[in-house]
Design an enzyme around this catalytic site. Structure first.
Site, PDB file in Angstrom:
ATOM      1  N   ASP A  63      43.064  81.858  18.397  1.00  0.00           N
ATOM      2  CA  ASP A  63      42.153  80.914  17.753  1.00  0.00           C
ATOM      3  C   ASP A  63      41.225  81.657  16.788  1.00  0.00           C
ATOM      4  O   ASP A  63      40.012  81.606  16.895  1.00  0.00           O
ATOM      5  CB  ASP A  63      41.350  80.149  18.809  1.00  0.00           C
ATOM      6  N   GLY A 117      25.698  77.095  20.663  1.00  0.00           N
ATOM      7  CA  GLY A 117      26.854  76.540  19.967  1.00  0.00           C
ATOM      8  C   GLY A 117      27.831  75.983  20.972  1.00  0.00           C
ATOM      9  O   GLY A 117      27.680  76.177  22.183  1.00  0.00           O
ATOM     10  N   GLY A 172      32.223  75.042  21.508  1.00  0.00           N
ATOM     11  CA  GLY A 172      33.566  75.096  20.953  1.00  0.00           C
ATOM     12  C   GLY A 172      34.545  74.543  21.955  1.00  0.00           C
ATOM     13  O   GLY A 172      34.141  73.951  22.968  1.00  0.00           O
ATOM     14  N   LYS A 179      28.306  81.601  28.316  1.00  0.00           N
ATOM     15  CA  LYS A 179      29.214  80.515  27.984  1.00  0.00           C
ATOM     16  C   LYS A 179      29.677  79.824  29.258  1.00  0.00           C
ATOM     17  O   LYS A 179      30.194  80.463  30.167  1.00  0.00           O
ATOM     18  CB  LYS A 179      30.423  81.074  27.230  1.00  0.00           C
TER      19      LYS A 179
END
Ligand code: NAG
Ligand code: NAG
Ligand code: NAG
Ligand code: NAG
Ligand code: NAG
Length: 826
Positions: free
Chosen positions: A659, A542, A544, A563
């Protein structure tokens, strides 16, 4: 060129290695000697054995696998206890003690296993301080691998191996795995006690000289809202090897390092009244907290005495309520006394009360218990009048809620605490002419309450803070070995030290290679390692705002999410510092971080891999998925609230997520939520002393449109309430199954938040949630839970000052949890 250089330099390295080799074998033989010597310490002894306190460096018994030792532990200056402890802990922490309240003298005391079968601890003058009350011939005393000290029959005799006495039946303040807490046993530390109550519920109680008060599970809720039951009378709790503490009243808690094999744990009631699970960090020999019962230390009752208030500034302290002074300057338990005449005396009512009394406000403060009345949904003025007219009312607590509020007039002021998260104030009744600020007493909002800044404080800390220093342990270990091995070995040890110190360069070169072990699980990775683990960043999971996430497999087969952070500002040191803070955050509803990499421009984080993708894909996904059932939705809402509450209130460093959105809520295979991406916005240290202690200024806006609190647009300091707002939106989306920001009017215009809030108010007022709930559920939902979610959601998107804290939210949702399973409290 570089290749040539490395080739040329190789033989030199090679030679150094060869020179080291003889020393290495020397050390190996030394180590094997040491290991052999500790393994040969007895794990069982027959009658006639004894150990004198002068030999306290030597253990009395060591369990067969070496995990536990028992013997004399230093409990203060020249004071010793006879205890069992984990051998690997640097600071030996007793898991059982024969004489917790009666330390023996460092000279002349002795533990003896007598010929009559009794294990006896004698003090300096020969008096018996403690004894096992066993008797018989041919008995033996053994320390088992579980840490249980056992006196038993001769195993070869008839009916042999019978246990006559065991330390597991006499816990002090600690349980080790497999040791059971039962209806007949308690854990006690100072005035605090963990015990099974008459209604079969495991509780924590402060049992002080003046008052006694239960503080866990939260006494403001009932048994069932706390997830407990009073219907199981077996009354037994045990910590297992995997890190689960299970009690027969349905309490189930898990250590944050659940399932990590081989971890040595203990569950201890600490002198500060909290119960914690500790795991031994094998790399440092220190203890790490992996679970704690209390969200906030000031929630423990009895920390400060009457009329005193428990605060964090930033560690736990006691302060007198305004207009009060300490009774005994050296003992907070004595509390504080008023510096004004008695306001609860009814027999002097010459004037009407409003002409005799006024109230002093103490913000964000409450005193638990001792309510002389209670009324919900009343105005502040009504509550004030109630207290004025009740002569037994010494103060009242008022908690505003949706315009009206909850009113608690108090007869006595015990268990006081101040917390910026507490939405309510206390109002002290004082004589009308009394000026609290005139007497070095003040309630300055920016500095908390200060009546005697120099006065003694109760210091909160790790259990070791309350115990006497045992800084010499390392040396006593050395001397122990020396005693066993004799002078010759001392020379070996010296040689060993010399060997080690001559190899000082090893750690730093390892560090260059990127291998810096932080604590236990959390470590630093090299870029190369992560590149290999992810197959050169092949499988994208994913992406972001903060970066792209890849799937990776570490060498032990552990699947992780890696990440790659985009645009990380700040230097290596700053990053390192933030990582060590984030690495300590540990909660079942937060994604666990295993480590990081910081090499030049490469900044990567290594996370636990969560199987089931993020919430948005399940809620709004267009793919052909089965609709997320109601039960899972509620669990996700509750777990997310708990994870955020932990970030805001419980973890050592205070973290605002900034967030919160469905994309950042990951789901496990069982659909338990785990909040991801926290700690990246900015880590704020909790600082109760500063005026803006619970807020911060950020240089730029963060977050995602549609989930951002309106105050982001204003130039005001940001506090944890921005997350509460975002959570409110997410909660609504869980109910509705669609994005709130996509809601449009019949005319095709986008709905304003104020319109949405208005609609929610109507739903709450009518109590009819059906039109709001996701149609795909086809009516399969719990209307009470849905209404509660809408109500909470509405309060979260209110003006900042009226929003609840995440703690409040978690509590409100917990109160409606699992009601299907507990029809009893409907
Ligand atoms: C032995 O010492 C203890 C305190 O260590 C004391 O209370 C006790 O009276 C002493 N007994 C004798 C016989 O001296
Ligand atoms: C009561 O608790 C015990 C221990 O957790 C468990 O084994 C037992 O099944 C429970 N009994 C009932 C009736 O729930
Ligand atoms: C041992 O205790 C000392 C003093 O309380 C403390 O400074 C030290 O950090 C402790 N060591 C470990 C490994 O916990
Ligand atoms: C209340 O006030 C009256 C009059 O001042 C006094 O006589 C009485 O002792 C007081 N009672 C208490 C309990 O303080
Ligand atoms: C609570 O307040 C309401 C409204 O002011 C009043 O009617 C009611 O009697 C009060 N209840 C109690 C128990 O004081």
């Amino acid at each position: 060129m570089a290749d040539i250089l490395s080739f040329v330099s190789m033989p030199a390295n090679h030679c150094r290695m060869l020179r080291i080799l003889p020393r290495l074998t020397f050390l190996v033989s030394l180590l094997s000697l040491l290991l052999h010597s500790s393994a040969s310490a007895p794990h069982t002894l027959g009658a006639g054995s004894s150990l004198s306190v002068e030999d306290h460096a030597r253990p009395f018994l060591v369990s067969p696998d070496g995990t536990f030792s028992c013997g004399f532990l230093e409990a203060g200056d020249n004071a010793f206890s006879f205890s069992v402890w984990y051998s690997d802990a640097v600071n030996k922490t007793a898991v059982w003690t024969a004489n917790p309240d009666a330390a023996v003298n460092g000279r002349g005391s002795r533990i003896s296993f007598r010929d009559d079968g009794g294990l006896v601890l004698t003090g300096a003058n020969g008096t018996t301080v403690w004894k096992s009350k066993t008797s018989g011939a041919g008995l033996s005393v053994s320390l088992l691998n579980s840490g249980n000290l056992v006196i038993s029959d001769d195993p070869s005799s008839t009916g042999g191996g019978r246990t006559l006495w065991q330390s597991f039946d006499w816990p002090v303040d600690t349980l080790v795995p497999s040791q059971r807490l039962t209806k007949d046993t308690t854990l006690v530390s100072r005035y605090f006690i963990l015990y099974y109550d008459n209604d079969n519920v495991l509780r924590l109680r402060y049992d002080g000289p003046d008052i006694s008060s239960i503080y866990w599970p939260n006494p403001e809720d009932g048994v069932f809202p706390n997830g407990r039951t009073s219907y199981n009378s077996s009354r037994v709790a045990v910590l297992d090897d995997a890190g689960v503490f299970l009690s027969s009243d349905n309490l189930r808690v898990v250590a944050s390092d659940l399932g990590v094999p081989g971890v040595k744990r203990r569950l201890t009631i600490d002198p500060d009244g909290d119960v914690r699970i500790y795991s031994l960090d094998p790399s440092t020999g220190g203890w790490t907290v992996t679970w704690a019962a209390m969200a906030q230390a000031c929630s423990v009752h009895g920390q400060c005495g009457r009329n005193a208030i428990c605060v964090y500034r930033p560690s736990l302290s006691c302060l007198c309520a305004p207009g009060h002074e300490m009774v005994d300057r050296h003992d907070w338990r004595q509390g504080c006394k008023p510096m004004f005449s008695d306001t609860t005396n009814c027999s002097q009512a010459a004037l009407p009360p409003e002409q005799r009394f006024k109230f002093v406000e103490v913000p964000h403060t409450d005193f638990f218990g001792y309510d002389v009345a209670y009324n919900t949904s009343v105005t502040f003025e009504h509550c004030k009048k109630l207290c004025l007219e009740m002569c037994s009312c010494a103060a009242f607590s008022y908690r505003p809620f949706e315009g009206l509020g909850k009113c608690f007039p108090k007869g006595f002021l015990y268990n006081g605490y101040t917390s910026p998260n507490f939405n309510g104030n206390i109002y002290l009744k004082v004589p009308i002419g009394f000026d609290p600020s005139a007497r070095s007493v003040s309630a300055r909002s920016s500095q908390g309450l200060a009546c005697d800044p120099d006065g003694p404080e109760i210091v909160q800390g790790t259990p070791d803070t309350f115990r006497t220093s045992r800084g010499n342990d390392k040396w006593s270990y050395l001397f122990a070995f020396a005693g066993v091995l004799g002078v010759l070995d001392l020379i070996f040890i010296a040689t060993g030290w010399w060997f080690l110190s001559s190899q000082q360069s090893i750690p730093s070169s390892l560090e260059e290679a990127g291998y810096r072990m932080v604590r236990g699980q959390f470590r630093r990775f090299t870029y190369r390692e992560l590149k290999d683990a992810t197959g050169n960043f092949k499988e994208e999971l994913g992406r972001g705002g903060s970066g792209v996430v890849y799937r990776g497999v570490l060498d032990k087969g552990k699947v992780v999410a890696v990440k790659k952070l985009a645009n990380v500002a700040g230097g290596d040191d700053e990053f390192w510092a933030e990582m060590t803070l984030i690495g300590r955050i540990n909660h079942m509803n937060l994604v666990r971080i295993w480590g990081f990499c910081s090499q030049g421009k490469h900044k990567l984080l290594v996370y636990e891999y969560v199987e089931n993708e993020s919430l948005d894909r399940h809620l709004f996904g267009t793919e052909d998925r089965t609709t997320l059932p109601w039960r899972e939705r509620y669990r996700i809402a509750l777990g997310t609230a708990r994870g955020l509450a932990y970030l805001h209130h419980e973890c050592l460093e205070w973290v605002i997520h900034c967030d919160v959105k469905p994309e950042n809520i990951l789901l496990t295979r069982e659909f338990d939520p785990k909040v991801a991406d926290f700690g990246l916005a900015k880590l704020c240290k909790r600082d109760a002393g500063a005026g803006d202690g619970d807020s911060m200024r950020l240089s730029r806006m963060r977050g995602t449109a549609g989930y951002m609190a309106p105050e982001w647009a204003l130039n005001v300091p940001i506090n944890a309430k921005v997350d509460v707002y975002s959570y409110g939106i997410v909660l609504l989306e869980i109910v509705m199954g669609c994005r709130v920001c996509d809601q449009i009017t019949a005319g095709g215009e986008r709905l304003e938040m104020s319109q949405i809030a208005q609609a929610l108010r109507q739903v709450v007022a009518s109590g009819d949630v059906v039109p709001l709930v996701d149609g795909r559920l086809q009516g399969q939902f719990n209307p009470r839970q849905a209404l509660q979610m809408v109500r909470v959601s509405l309060s979260c998107i209110e003006d900042r000052a009226n929003r609840p804290t995440m703690d409040d939210v978690a509590k409100a949702l917990t109160a409606c949890d699992d009601e299907d399973e507990h029809p009893a409290y409907k």
